[in-house]
Design a protein around this motif. Structure first.
Motif, PDB file in Angstrom:
ATOM      1  N   HIS A 109       0.842  -1.199   0.000  1.00 26.90           N
ATOM      2  CA  HIS A 109       0.000   0.000   0.000  1.00 26.90           C
ATOM      3  C   HIS A 109       0.876   1.246   0.000  1.00 26.90           C
ATOM      4  CE1 HIS A 109      -3.686  -2.038   0.722  1.00 26.90           C
ATOM      5  NE2 HIS A 109      -3.703  -2.041   2.052  1.00 26.90           N
ATOM      6  N   ILE A 110       0.330   2.321  -0.578  1.00 29.19           N
ATOM      7  CA  ILE A 110       0.921   3.644  -0.367  1.00 29.19           C
ATOM      8  C   ILE A 110      -0.204   4.546   0.131  1.00 29.19           C
ATOM      9  CG2 ILE A 110       2.146   5.619  -1.342  1.00 29.19           C
ATOM     10  CD1 ILE A 110       3.069   3.917  -3.604  1.00 29.19           C
ATOM     11  N   PRO A 111      -0.077   5.228   1.232  1.00 30.24           N
ATOM     12  CA  PRO A 111       0.979   5.003   2.209  1.00 30.24           C
ATOM     13  C   PRO A 111       0.854   3.604   2.817  1.00 30.24           C
ATOM     14  CG  PRO A 111      -0.669   6.517   3.084  1.00 30.24           C
ATOM     15  CD  PRO A 111      -1.056   6.248   1.671  1.00 30.24           C
ATOM     16  N   PRO A 112       1.962   3.095   3.342  1.00 32.17           N
ATOM     17  CA  PRO A 112       1.938   1.721   3.869  1.00 32.17           C
ATOM     18  C   PRO A 112       1.112   1.574   5.148  1.00 32.17           C
ATOM     19  CG  PRO A 112       4.163   2.668   3.969  1.00 32.17           C
ATOM     20  CD  PRO A 112       3.292   3.678   3.302  1.00 32.17           C
ATOM     21  N   ALA A 113       0.962   2.652   5.934  1.00 32.08           N
ATOM     22  CA  ALA A 113       0.211   2.547   7.198  1.00 32.08           C
ATOM     23  C   ALA A 113      -0.554   3.845   7.439  1.00 32.08           C
ATOM     24  CB  ALA A 113       1.191   2.288   8.346  1.00 32.08           C
ATOM     25  N   ASP A 114      -1.579   3.784   8.320  1.00 32.48           N
ATOM     26  CA  ASP A 114      -2.338   4.996   8.661  1.00 32.48           C
ATOM     27  C   ASP A 114      -1.392   5.969   9.345  1.00 32.48           C
ATOM     28  OD1 ASP A 114      -4.369   3.356   7.861  1.00 32.48           O
ATOM     29  OD2 ASP A 114      -5.309   3.173   9.841  1.00 32.48           O
ATOM     30  N   ASN A 115      -1.402   7.221   8.908  1.00 36.02           N
ATOM     31  CA  ASN A 115      -0.471   8.193   9.507  1.00 36.02           C
ATOM     32  C   ASN A 115      -1.091   9.574   9.552  1.00 36.02           C
ATOM     33  OD1 ASN A 115       0.901   9.882   7.090  1.00 36.02           O
ATOM     34  ND2 ASN A 115       0.367   7.820   6.406  1.00 36.02           N
ATOM     35  N   SER A 116      -0.429  10.447  10.284  1.00 34.89           N
ATOM     36  CA  SER A 116      -0.992  11.773  10.513  1.00 34.89           C
ATOM     37  C   SER A 116      -0.722  12.701   9.332  1.00 34.89           C
ATOM     38  CB  SER A 116      -0.387  12.386  11.781  1.00 34.89           C
ATOM     39  OG  SER A 116      -0.930  13.685  11.949  1.00 34.89           O
ATOM     40  N   ALA A 117      -1.762  13.467   8.924  1.00 35.06           N
ATOM     41  CA  ALA A 117      -1.609  14.430   7.833  1.00 35.06           C
ATOM     42  C   ALA A 117      -1.140  15.777   8.360  1.00 35.06           C
ATOM     43  CB  ALA A 117      -2.939  14.592   7.109  1.00 35.06           C
ATOM     44  N   MET A 118      -1.060  15.911   9.697  1.00 38.75           N
ATOM     45  CA  MET A 118      -0.759  17.219  10.294  1.00 38.75           C
ATOM     46  C   MET A 118       0.165  17.063  11.497  1.00 38.75           C
ATOM     47  SD  MET A 118      -2.324  19.749   8.951  1.00 38.75           S
ATOM     48  CE  MET A 118      -3.266  19.700   7.438  1.00 38.75           C
ATOM     49  N   ASP A 119       0.789  18.148  11.869  1.00 35.29           N
ATOM     50  CA  ASP A 119       1.454  18.206  13.163  1.00 35.29           C
ATOM     51  C   ASP A 119       0.367  18.553  14.179  1.00 35.29           C
ATOM     52  OD1 ASP A 119       4.036  17.815  12.095  1.00 35.29           O
ATOM     53  OD2 ASP A 119       4.143  19.935  11.536  1.00 35.29           O
ATOM     54  N   GLY A 120       0.231  17.770  15.242  1.00 40.66           N
ATOM     55  CA  GLY A 120      -0.835  18.043  16.215  1.00 40.66           C
ATOM     56  C   GLY A 120      -0.905  16.975  17.289  1.00 40.66           C
ATOM     57  N   TYR A 121      -2.140  16.543  17.585  1.00 43.46           N
ATOM     58  CA  TYR A 121      -2.335  15.549  18.644  1.00 43.46           C
ATOM     59  C   TYR A 121      -3.275  14.461  18.164  1.00 43.46           C
ATOM     60  CZ  TYR A 121       0.038  18.935  21.474  1.00 43.46           C
ATOM     61  OH  TYR A 121       0.998  19.794  21.949  1.00 43.46           O
ATOM     62  N   ALA A 122      -2.845  13.216  18.372  1.00 41.27           N
ATOM     63  CA  ALA A 122      -3.717  12.088  18.060  1.00 41.27           C
ATOM     64  C   ALA A 122      -4.653  11.895  19.247  1.00 41.27           C
ATOM     65  CB  ALA A 122      -2.885  10.835  17.830  1.00 41.27           C
ATOM     66  N   VAL A 123      -5.954  11.745  18.950  1.00 42.99           N
ATOM     67  CA  VAL A 123      -6.948  11.652  20.028  1.00 42.99           C
ATOM     68  C   VAL A 123      -8.002  10.611  19.675  1.00 42.99           C
ATOM     69  CG1 VAL A 123      -6.680  14.111  20.646  1.00 42.99           C
ATOM     70  CG2 VAL A 123      -8.429  13.438  18.963  1.00 42.99           C
ATOM     71  N   ARG A 124      -8.910  10.376  20.663  1.00 46.59           N
ATOM     72  CA  ARG A 124     -10.145   9.638  20.350  1.00 46.59           C
ATOM     73  C   ARG A 124     -11.182  10.720  20.082  1.00 46.59           C
ATOM     74  NH1 ARG A 124      -9.441   4.430  23.303  1.00 46.59           N
ATOM     75  NH2 ARG A 124     -11.683   4.161  23.417  1.00 46.59           N
ATOM     76  N   HIS A 125     -11.818  10.694  18.889  1.00 47.33           N
ATOM     77  CA  HIS A 125     -12.653  11.843  18.502  1.00 47.33           C
ATOM     78  C   HIS A 125     -13.784  12.109  19.485  1.00 47.33           C
ATOM     79  CE1 HIS A 125     -15.567   8.953  16.913  1.00 47.33           C
ATOM     80  NE2 HIS A 125     -16.416   9.960  16.797  1.00 47.33           N
ATOM     81  N   MET A 126     -14.278  11.015  20.169  1.00 49.72           N
ATOM     82  CA  MET A 126     -15.377  11.195  21.133  1.00 49.72           C
ATOM     83  C   MET A 126     -14.981  12.129  22.272  1.00 49.72           C
ATOM     84  SD  MET A 126     -18.100   9.680  20.205  1.00 49.72           S
ATOM     85  CE  MET A 126     -19.111   9.402  21.668  1.00 49.72           C
ATOM     86  N   ASP A 127     -13.681  12.128  22.605  1.00 57.50           N
ATOM     87  CA  ASP A 127     -13.199  12.985  23.696  1.00 57.50           C
ATOM     88  C   ASP A 127     -13.301  14.472  23.354  1.00 57.50           C
ATOM     89  OD1 ASP A 127     -12.643  10.776  25.182  1.00 57.50           O
ATOM     90  OD2 ASP A 127     -10.441  10.900  24.992  1.00 57.50           O
ATOM     91  N   THR A 128     -13.434  14.803  22.075  1.00 57.41           N
ATOM     92  CA  THR A 128     -13.443  16.228  21.691  1.00 57.41           C
ATOM     93  C   THR A 128     -14.868  16.723  21.444  1.00 57.41           C
ATOM     94  OG1 THR A 128     -13.342  15.854  19.290  1.00 57.41           O
ATOM     95  CG2 THR A 128     -11.238  15.860  20.473  1.00 57.41           C
ATOM     96  N   LYS A 129     -15.839  15.872  21.717  1.00 55.71           N
ATOM     97  CA  LYS A 129     -17.246  16.162  21.377  1.00 55.71           C
ATOM     98  C   LYS A 129     -17.726  17.525  21.885  1.00 55.71           C
ATOM     99  CE  LYS A 129     -21.286  13.304  20.950  1.00 55.71           C
ATOM    100  NZ  LYS A 129     -22.047  12.212  21.555  1.00 55.71           N
ATOM    101  N   SER A 130     -17.323  17.891  23.102  1.00 54.18           N
ATOM    102  CA  SER A 130     -17.834  19.139  23.690  1.00 54.18           C
ATOM    103  C   SER A 130     -16.804  20.262  23.611  1.00 54.18           C
ATOM    104  CB  SER A 130     -18.207  18.895  25.158  1.00 54.18           C
ATOM    105  OG  SER A 130     -16.996  18.655  25.890  1.00 54.18           O
ATOM    106  N   ALA A 131     -15.680  20.027  22.932  1.00 52.98           N
ATOM    107  CA  ALA A 131     -14.587  21.016  22.963  1.00 52.98           C
ATOM    108  C   ALA A 131     -14.931  22.278  22.167  1.00 52.98           C
ATOM    109  CB  ALA A 131     -13.308  20.385  22.421  1.00 52.98           C
ATOM    110  N   THR A 132     -14.679  23.432  22.756  1.00 51.06           N
ATOM    111  CA  THR A 132     -14.799  24.721  22.050  1.00 51.06           C
ATOM    112  C   THR A 132     -13.636  25.568  22.515  1.00 51.06           C
ATOM    113  OG1 THR A 132     -16.079  25.702  23.835  1.00 51.06           O
ATOM    114  CG2 THR A 132     -17.344  24.721  22.013  1.00 51.06           C
ATOM    115  N   LYS A 133     -13.483  26.705  21.873  1.00 51.38           N
ATOM    116  CA  LYS A 133     -12.400  27.600  22.252  1.00 51.38           C
ATOM    117  C   LYS A 133     -12.637  28.119  23.682  1.00 51.38           C
ATOM    118  CE  LYS A 133      -9.383  30.784  20.033  1.00 51.38           C
ATOM    119  NZ  LYS A 133      -9.129  31.774  19.023  1.00 51.38           N
ATOM    120  N   ALA A 134     -13.923  28.425  23.959  1.00 49.24           N
ATOM    121  CA  ALA A 134     -14.262  28.958  25.279  1.00 49.24           C
ATOM    122  C   ALA A 134     -14.151  27.888  26.365  1.00 49.24           C
ATOM    123  CB  ALA A 134     -15.683  29.527  25.253  1.00 49.24           C
TER     124      ALA A 134
END
Ligand code: AMP
Ligand code: MG
Length: 416
Positions: free
Chosen positions: A42-67
């Motif tokens: 495969h190309i890419p050979p494995a799942d990888n990050s498209a950005m510099d940032g933080y890998a998370v579980r998306h459910m944990d960000t459900k209520s996140a806002t700037k405020a």
């Protein structure tokens, strides 16, 4: 005398694709793939990050806002090239760089710009969806997929693709070896300052460049004088080439011996004379099985005949499927006349003006006026019947290069 079509057809019937050879991918540019290339992974050979940032579980960000950001504990830093052994749990994040493998448990990446780091915790200021900013294994190319079919022209991106699949070499069609011979008692080598009555052999150089430009390997045979014995001697030296091109000595002059020699040593001249201008006296035959193009001697005739007949043969040998130059319709800018009964290839400058292509002849069209080829980026092709081409007429133009596609602004700077 035969038509341009008949000449082309006869010529092409005498050429086949050359064998294939394996070359380093750095030597493969502009050649034609002689094998199907399948993705070995495969190309890419494995799942990888498209950005510099933080890998998370998306459910944990459900209520996140700037405020009201969500705070997650940073369990590790994953740089590109490093594989994490951890399994990310609820409430956790991993610092991750572009291209690094996504850790187990994580299902999204939050961009650095949307986070605030504070020591070993990070405040996530946005909600992310599942899979956000993850590049998945095989999303570019799937293992087993036919990525580069045989017959593909190898452009730089193809070389990049081969490299990313780990192919350091590829099978391509061989390049034809083309022996080039000039004929004429008036010719001297380029190193010689020509005495009165003599001129430098320029055809061999123009031809060598044309051969190289379409992928062939030119082999310079130099000059043969206008004597049968000299011509035969030179031709004998060319018999390990894939084809031979001579220039001059095919017309009706007293010392034009190329045709005679073709008959005498090969007994195979397939045709002589094509209903075209420039280039009428072209002879095509073979010497001991090696195809021989007896091109006319005039510098423009040589180059135009090469374009019409030799280039397509060379491209065919190298496995190309598109072997003829592109032809486009253009508006004729300057009236000109031509002779009835033969096809004309008029050196011209074609340019784009607004939504139209405009074409003008380069001026003087004598077959010795090499300047007309220097200026030309196209050939106006006028059929056999026509004798007058008016200003405003729509004509067919064979493109000799891509310059017509240059921007209008750029072309406006060139006085035409
Ligand atoms: P030919 O067909 O041999 O009579 O040549 C026609 C014209 O082309 C003559 O004016 C030749 O001098 C010229 N010519 C022939 N061969 C070359 C060459 N290799 N380089 C430049 N001019 C040539
Ligand atoms: Mg001559």
């Amino acid at each position: 005398m035969i038509s341009v079509e008949k000449a082309r057809q006869t010529i092409l019937a005498h050429f086949q694709q050359l064998d294939i050879e394996k070359v380093n991918i750095l030597d493969a540019l502009n050649r034609v793939a002689g094998e199907d290339i399948l993705a070995v992974h495969h190309i890419p050979p494995a799942d990888n990050s498209a950005m510099d940032g933080y890998a998370v579980r998306h459910m944990d960000t459900k209520s996140a806002t700037k405020a009201k950001p969500v705070r997650l504990a940073i369990i590790e830093d994953i740089r590109a090239g490093i594989v994490s052994g951890k399994n990310l749990q609820r409430g956790e994040a991993a610092r991750i760089m572009t291209g690094a493998i996504i850790p187990q448990g994580a299902d999204a990446v939050v961009r650095q710009e949307d986070c605030l780091r504070d020591g070993q915790t990070v405040s996530i200021c946005v909600t992310v969806k599942k899979d956000q900013d993850i590049r998945f294994a095989g999303e570019d190319v799937k293992k087993g997929e036919l990525v580069i079919p045989r017959g593909t022209i190898i452009k730089p991106a193809v070389i990049g693709m081969l490299a990313s699949l780990g192919y350091a070499s590829i099978q391509v069609h061989q390049r034809p070896r083309v022996a080039i011979m000039a004929t004429g008692d008036e010719l001297v080598d380029i190193q010689v300052n020509p005495p009165r009555g003599k001129i430098v052999n320029s055809n061999s150089y123009a031809l060598a460049a044309q051969v190289s430009a379409c992928g062939g390997i030119p082999v310079m045979l130099g000059i043969a004088g206008d004597k049968k014995a000299e011509l035969k001697k030179k031709l004998k030296k060319a018999l390990n080439a894939d084809l031979i091109i001579s220039s001059g000595g095919v017309s009706v002059g007293d010392f034009d011996f190329v045709k005679d020699v073709m008959q005498e040593i090969g007994n195979s001249m397939y045709f002589w004379q094509v209903a075209m201008r420039p280039g009428k006296p072209l002879a095509f035959g073979a010497v001991e099985g090696v195809p021989l193009f007896g091109l006319p001697g005039n510098p423009v005739s040589v180059m135009v005949s090469f374009e019409q007949f030799v280039r397509p043969a060379l491209l065919k040998m190298q496995g190309h499927s598109k072997i003829f130059r592109q032809t486009i319709k253009a508006v004729n800018a300057r009236e000109f006349k031509k002779k009835a009964g033969i096809r004309h290839f008029i050196r011209a400058i074609i340019r784009k003006q607004k939504d139209k292509y405009i074409v003008s002849t380069t001026g003087e069209q004598g077959s010795g006026i090499l300047q007309s080829m220097v200026l030309a980026n196209g050939l106006i092709i006028i059929d056999e019947k026509t004798t007058l081409v008016k200003k405003g007429d729509l004509v067919n133009v064979q493109l000799l290069d891509d310059s017509v596609f240059l921007s209008e602004k750029f072309m406006a700077k060139v006085k035409l």
